[in-house]
Write a protein that holds these residues in place. Structure first.
Motif, PDB file in Angstrom:
ATOM      1  N   VAL A   1     -19.787  75.548  14.251  1.00  0.00           N
ATOM      2  CA  VAL A   1     -19.285  75.219  15.602  1.00  0.00           C
ATOM      3  C   VAL A   1     -18.681  76.445  16.287  1.00  0.00           C
ATOM      4  O   VAL A   1     -18.688  76.536  17.513  1.00  0.00           O
ATOM      5  N   ALA A   2     -18.198  77.407  15.487  1.00  0.00           N
ATOM      6  CA  ALA A   2     -17.569  78.601  16.074  1.00  0.00           C
ATOM      7  C   ALA A   2     -18.571  79.431  16.875  1.00  0.00           C
ATOM      8  O   ALA A   2     -18.187  80.189  17.758  1.00  0.00           O
ATOM      9  N   ARG A   3     -19.863  79.265  16.572  1.00  0.00           N
ATOM     10  CA  ARG A   3     -20.888  80.033  17.307  1.00  0.00           C
ATOM     11  C   ARG A   3     -20.862  79.742  18.802  1.00  0.00           C
ATOM     12  O   ARG A   3     -21.213  80.580  19.613  1.00  0.00           O
ATOM     13  N   ASP A   4     -20.431  78.520  19.143  1.00  0.00           N
ATOM     14  CA  ASP A   4     -20.383  78.150  20.568  1.00  0.00           C
ATOM     15  C   ASP A   4     -18.982  78.297  21.151  1.00  0.00           C
ATOM     16  O   ASP A   4     -18.724  77.814  22.252  1.00  0.00           O
ATOM     17  N   GLY A   5     -18.085  78.916  20.395  1.00  0.00           N
ATOM     18  CA  GLY A   5     -16.706  79.009  20.873  1.00  0.00           C
ATOM     19  C   GLY A   5     -16.326  80.429  21.252  1.00  0.00           C
ATOM     20  O   GLY A   5     -17.037  81.389  20.941  1.00  0.00           O
ATOM     21  N   ASP A   6     -15.171  80.533  21.904  1.00  0.00           N
ATOM     22  CA  ASP A   6     -14.646  81.843  22.311  1.00  0.00           C
ATOM     23  C   ASP A   6     -13.574  82.268  21.315  1.00  0.00           C
ATOM     24  O   ASP A   6     -12.509  81.661  21.244  1.00  0.00           O
ATOM     25  N   PRO A   7     -13.827  83.334  20.547  1.00  0.00           N
ATOM     26  CA  PRO A   7     -12.858  83.750  19.523  1.00  0.00           C
ATOM     27  C   PRO A   7     -11.553  84.265  20.124  1.00  0.00           C
ATOM     28  O   PRO A   7     -10.553  84.386  19.413  1.00  0.00           O
ATOM     29  N   ALA A   8     -11.556  84.555  21.416  1.00  0.00           N
ATOM     30  CA  ALA A   8     -10.327  85.040  22.060  1.00  0.00           C
ATOM     31  C   ALA A   8      -9.620  83.926  22.825  1.00  0.00           C
ATOM     32  O   ALA A   8      -8.653  84.179  23.551  1.00  0.00           O
ATOM     33  N   ALA A   9     -10.078  82.681  22.655  1.00  0.00           N
ATOM     34  CA  ALA A   9      -9.509  81.575  23.439  1.00  0.00           C
ATOM     35  C   ALA A   9      -8.032  81.368  23.135  1.00  0.00           C
ATOM     36  O   ALA A   9      -7.232  81.124  24.045  1.00  0.00           O
ATOM     37  N   PHE A  10      -7.654  81.448  21.870  1.00  0.00           N
ATOM     38  CA  PHE A  10      -6.262  81.196  21.482  1.00  0.00           C
ATOM     39  C   PHE A  10      -5.750  82.310  20.586  1.00  0.00           C
ATOM     40  O   PHE A  10      -6.412  82.668  19.614  1.00  0.00           O
ATOM     41  N   PRO A  11      -4.583  82.864  20.904  1.00  0.00           N
ATOM     42  CA  PRO A  11      -4.016  83.885  20.017  1.00  0.00           C
ATOM     43  C   PRO A  11      -3.440  83.209  18.768  1.00  0.00           C
ATOM     44  O   PRO A  11      -2.698  82.241  18.880  1.00  0.00           O
ATOM     45  N   LEU A  12      -3.809  83.688  17.607  1.00  0.00           N
ATOM     46  CA  LEU A  12      -3.294  83.137  16.349  1.00  0.00           C
ATOM     47  C   LEU A  12      -2.729  84.267  15.499  1.00  0.00           C
ATOM     48  O   LEU A  12      -3.187  85.408  15.607  1.00  0.00           O
ATOM     49  N   PRO A  13      -1.746  83.962  14.647  1.00  0.00           N
ATOM     50  CA  PRO A  13      -1.071  85.039  13.912  1.00  0.00           C
ATOM     51  C   PRO A  13      -1.914  85.627  12.787  1.00  0.00           C
ATOM     52  O   PRO A  13      -2.730  84.945  12.187  1.00  0.00           O
ATOM     53  N   ARG A  14      -1.722  86.918  12.558  1.00  0.00           N
ATOM     54  CA  ARG A  14      -2.278  87.601  11.381  1.00  0.00           C
ATOM     55  C   ARG A  14      -1.068  88.056  10.576  1.00  0.00           C
ATOM     56  O   ARG A  14      -0.309  88.899  11.049  1.00  0.00           O
ATOM     57  N   ALA A  15      -0.902  87.501   9.373  1.00  0.00           N
ATOM     58  CA  ALA A  15       0.281  87.816   8.585  1.00  0.00           C
ATOM     59  C   ALA A  15       0.287  89.279   8.156  1.00  0.00           C
ATOM     60  O   ALA A  15      -0.704  89.773   7.627  1.00  0.00           O
ATOM     61  N   ALA A  16       1.399  89.957   8.424  1.00  0.00           N
ATOM     62  CA  ALA A  16       1.542  91.345   7.989  1.00  0.00           C
ATOM     63  C   ALA A  16       2.252  91.361   6.645  1.00  0.00           C
ATOM     64  O   ALA A  16       3.426  91.053   6.555  1.00  0.00           O
ATOM     65  N   LEU A  17       1.525  91.706   5.605  1.00  0.00           N
ATOM     66  CA  LEU A  17       2.101  91.749   4.256  1.00  0.00           C
ATOM     67  C   LEU A  17       1.891  93.139   3.695  1.00  0.00           C
ATOM     68  O   LEU A  17       1.402  94.024   4.386  1.00  0.00           O
ATOM     69  N   SER A  18       2.234  93.298   2.410  1.00  0.00           N
ATOM     70  CA  SER A  18       1.973  94.578   1.751  1.00  0.00           C
ATOM     71  C   SER A  18       0.470  94.868   1.834  1.00  0.00           C
ATOM     72  O   SER A  18      -0.330  93.972   2.062  1.00  0.00           O
ATOM     73  N   ALA A  19       0.104  96.110   1.571  1.00  0.00           N
ATOM     74  CA  ALA A  19      -1.237  96.620   1.879  1.00  0.00           C
ATOM     75  C   ALA A  19      -2.395  95.655   1.616  1.00  0.00           C
ATOM     76  O   ALA A  19      -3.236  95.452   2.476  1.00  0.00           O
ATOM     77  N   TYR A  20      -2.433  95.071   0.429  1.00  0.00           N
ATOM     78  CA  TYR A  20      -3.648  94.354   0.044  1.00  0.00           C
ATOM     79  C   TYR A  20      -3.460  92.857  -0.187  1.00  0.00           C
ATOM     80  O   TYR A  20      -4.401  92.182  -0.592  1.00  0.00           O
ATOM     81  N   ASP A  21      -2.261  92.334   0.029  1.00  0.00           N
ATOM     82  CA  ASP A  21      -2.068  90.898  -0.192  1.00  0.00           C
ATOM     83  C   ASP A  21      -2.397  90.105   1.069  1.00  0.00           C
ATOM     84  O   ASP A  21      -2.338  90.611   2.179  1.00  0.00           O
ATOM     85  N   PHE A  22      -2.741  88.841   0.861  1.00  0.00           N
ATOM     86  CA  PHE A  22      -3.059  87.949   1.968  1.00  0.00           C
ATOM     87  C   PHE A  22      -2.090  86.779   2.002  1.00  0.00           C
ATOM     88  O   PHE A  22      -1.522  86.391   0.989  1.00  0.00           O
ATOM     89  N   SER A  23      -1.933  86.201   3.193  1.00  0.00           N
ATOM     90  CA  SER A  23      -1.226  84.929   3.329  1.00  0.00           C
ATOM     91  C   SER A  23      -1.899  84.155   4.444  1.00  0.00           C
ATOM     92  O   SER A  23      -2.101  84.677   5.540  1.00  0.00           O
ATOM     93  N   PHE A  24      -2.276  82.927   4.172  1.00  0.00           N
ATOM     94  CA  PHE A  24      -2.985  82.144   5.181  1.00  0.00           C
ATOM     95  C   PHE A  24      -2.261  80.871   5.576  1.00  0.00           C
ATOM     96  O   PHE A  24      -2.736  80.137   6.437  1.00  0.00           O
TER      97      PHE A  24
END
Ligand code: KG4
Ligand code: ZN
Length: 331
Positions: free
Chosen positions: A190-213
């Motif tokens: 469904v994302a193919r028909d959507g605008d990826p810039a439509a809504f600002p969403l957070p990107r977690a800033a962590l240590s270099a290589y860890d993730f948080s979702f």
């Protein structure tokens, strides 16, 4: 070296015949549809389904390969990480087969399987082998691991998720948007028909290589509630914005790892690696060749276990005593 390999760590029952860790002779995967009704995996149900499916699928894998059990050189099965009941079913079944046929049994780490899916090919023309050292991103329903592969079966963890796995985030957002289970493929569609810039969403800033979702997931939940209150949720735009946020974070850290280590290649593995937007985000940030298994080898399957098992056997030269470990790590 011909290996019969079994994968039952989660909700896919997979059995394959693989030659020399690379050539897929047969690869049968049955996805458990039972979980679509519950919107997630019920471990006991999954274990029972594996038990029911294994005999038939093993027979099918041997039939498609045109071989009998005694014509293979070893039997392999996933011994971890995964759901313990599911692992026990596959590992005990594999051990039983090996014992009955007088073959060595090889217990395989599921994460190594996702890595070695990159070594597999189908048909007559072998693909070139991936070059190591490599940076590997394993992203699945249960894992988000960034790993340095220094050589065959030599892994050094760089980073991992501190909360949800990437696939889990896709699945939860998919459910929230009413897209069913698993959410990953549906969100990508469904994302193919959507605008990826439509809504600002957070990107977690962590240590270099860890993730948080989990913060991203909560932000999507809040966004959807606000949109619902306004009367309409533009599902494609939300899906595209979410996909952009999560793939950018995964890509940035993978690219940083590749830049900061002397590696030849970047390898992807796990169900989320099937996502084309993720590949594109990574590719545009790296100068290295990017290797990704074809989509049906990204999600759980027996062939990847057969590939990893070959390298275990080559490494250890003998059968590997194993007990099932639900929290097994990459060595
Ligand atoms: O590797 P896998 O089959 O099982 C585990 O070891 O967990 O990965 C399954 C996960 C699910 O969360 C599913 O939503 C996700 O992979 N997935 C995707 C896509 N295809 C599968 N996520 C994003 N985009 C996809 N195309
Ligand atoms: Zn997996």
């Amino acid at each position: 070296m011909r290996i019969l390999a079994i994968e039952t760590s989660c909700d896919e029952t997979g059995v394959a015949v693989v030659d020399d860790g690379r050539h897929i002779v047969s690869n049968i995967v049955a996805s458990q549809l039972a979980h679509q009704d519950t919107g997630g995996i019920v471990p006991e149900v999954a274990a029972r389904e594996h038990l029911r499916a294994l005999d038939g699928i093993t027979q099918q894998a041997l039939n498609v390969a045109g071989v009998e059990l005694r014509a293979v050189d070893a039997v392999a099965a996933t011994v971890g990480p995964g759901l313990v009941g599911c692992l026990l079913v596959g590992a005990n079944y594999g051990r039983g087969l090996a014992l009955a046929a007088g073959l060595p049994f090889i217990g395989v780490n599921h994460l190594e399987g996702h890595v070695y899916a990159n070594w597999l090919y189908e048909g007559d023309a072998p693909t070139p082998e991936p070059e190591v050292p490599a940076v590997v991103l394993i992203v699945s329903g249960a894992h988000s691991d960034l790993v340095l592969m220094e050589g065959h079966r030599r892994f050094r963890p760089l980073g991992r998720t501190i909360d949800d796995a990437a696939g889990e985030a896709f699945d939860k957002v998919g459910r929230l948007l009413g897209l069913g289970f698993p959410g990953g493929p549906a969100i990508e569609r469904v994302a193919r028909d959507g605008d990826p810039a439509a809504f600002p969403l957070p990107r977690a800033a962590l240590s270099a290589y860890d993730f948080s979702f989990s913060g991203l997931k909560t932000a999507v939940l809040r966004l959807v509630r606000v949109l619902e209150a306004k009367g309409e949720v533009p599902v494609a735009d939300v899906a595209a914005s979410f996909q952009k946020a999560i793939t950018e974070v995964l890509a940035e850290k993978t690219a940083r790892a590749a830049a900061e280590h002397a590696v030849e290649t970047v390898l992807l593995g796990g169900g989320v690696a099937a996502n084309l937007a993720l590949r594109a985000e990574i590719q545009k940030r790296i100068g290295h060749p990017l290797r990704v298994p074809p989509p049906r080898l990204c999600t759980d399957n027996g062939a990847m276990i057969g590939a990893a098992a070959f390298f275990v056997l080559r490494d250890r030269g003998t059968e590997v005593p194993v007990s099932v470990r639900s929290d097994m790590k990459l060595a």
